[in-house]
Structure formats: structure tokens, C-alpha cells
Design a protein around this motif. Sequence first.
Motif, short mmCIF file in Angstrom:
data_model
loop_
_atom_site.label_atom_id
_atom_site.label_comp_id
_atom_site.label_asym_id
_atom_site.label_seq_id
_atom_site.Cartn_x
_atom_site.Cartn_y
_atom_site.Cartn_z
N HIS A 1 93.13 59.84 -0.38
CA HIS A 1 92.59 58.69 -0.20
C HIS A 1 91.31 59.19 -0.63
CE1 HIS A 1 91.08 54.41 0.80
NE2 HIS A 1 90.11 55.20 1.02
N ALA A 2 90.82 58.66 -1.93
CA ALA A 2 89.12 59.23 -1.73
C ALA A 2 88.96 60.76 -2.57
CB ALA A 2 88.03 59.09 -0.60
N TYR B 1 85.58 63.01 4.54
CA TYR B 1 85.45 61.64 3.97
C TYR B 1 84.63 60.43 4.19
CZ TYR B 1 87.24 56.10 4.34
OH TYR B 1 87.11 55.26 4.18
N ARG B 2 83.43 61.20 5.67
CA ARG B 2 82.31 59.87 5.72
C ARG B 2 81.18 60.93 5.14
NH1 ARG B 2 81.36 57.19 9.82
NH2 ARG B 2 79.15 57.69 9.23
N PRO C 1 81.51 56.46 2.06
CA PRO C 1 82.39 55.46 1.81
C PRO C 1 82.21 53.92 2.33
CG PRO C 1 82.91 55.99 4.05
CD PRO C 1 82.35 57.05 3.42
N THR C 2 82.03 52.85 2.04
CA THR C 2 82.59 51.50 2.45
C THR C 2 82.97 50.86 3.57
OG1 THR C 2 83.83 50.29 0.74
CG2 THR C 2 81.91 51.10 -0.39
N ASP D 1 86.20 50.51 2.06
CA ASP D 1 86.94 51.69 1.52
C ASP D 1 87.59 52.23 3.12
OD1 ASP D 1 87.82 53.77 0.25
OD2 ASP D 1 87.01 54.75 1.10
N PHE D 2 86.50 51.84 4.15
CA PHE D 2 86.89 52.23 5.66
C PHE D 2 88.49 50.98 6.43
CE2 PHE D 2 88.40 51.46 10.06
CZ PHE D 2 88.00 52.83 10.51
#
Length: 89
Positions: free
Chosen positions: A25-26, A64-65, A69-70, A73-74
Amino acid sequence: MPAAKTAPTTATEAEATESPTTFEHAGITFVVPPPLDMPLDLLEADTEMEAVRLIVGDEAWNAYRSGRPTIRDFQALASRVNEAAGSGN
């Protein structure tokens, strides 16, 4: 704790073999441990964000942070983590 598989596994496979579930993811590979290998602190988590952070671990969470992310997205990440943990069924 068993070593993470390199190929993605489903929650059902992970539960049957007690192995971690992995997913992308991402641009980040997340590893979700089998239920009985999750951190004990998870039982005291007050928020979904805290629970996700505990499940995926500090290294993946920080990566990830760092991508800023929005909330949308979270929500997608939390859904993937729940699915990988087997609670999304």
C-alpha cells in the motif's frame, strides 16, 4: 514469531499457517502478524490509528506517515490492515 513470507498471503492462509500476512500500500510493504502474535498493547489501543500503528509496526508506520497520507488514504490502509488481520470478513 515466524518469519514473514515474501509473497503476499491471504488472511485465511495466514490463520491456517500462523504466518504473517503481507500486502503493498502506498509503495510500502506492510506485514500483519497472525492474531496471537499481535502486540499486547493492541488490547489497550484507544483509536483506530493507534491500533493500525501497533499492528504494522513503527518502521512501516513511519514510512507511511512520511508520505503525508490523507484521511481517505488512511481509511484505505485501515481497511487493508483489517482484511489482512482477518477481521474484514
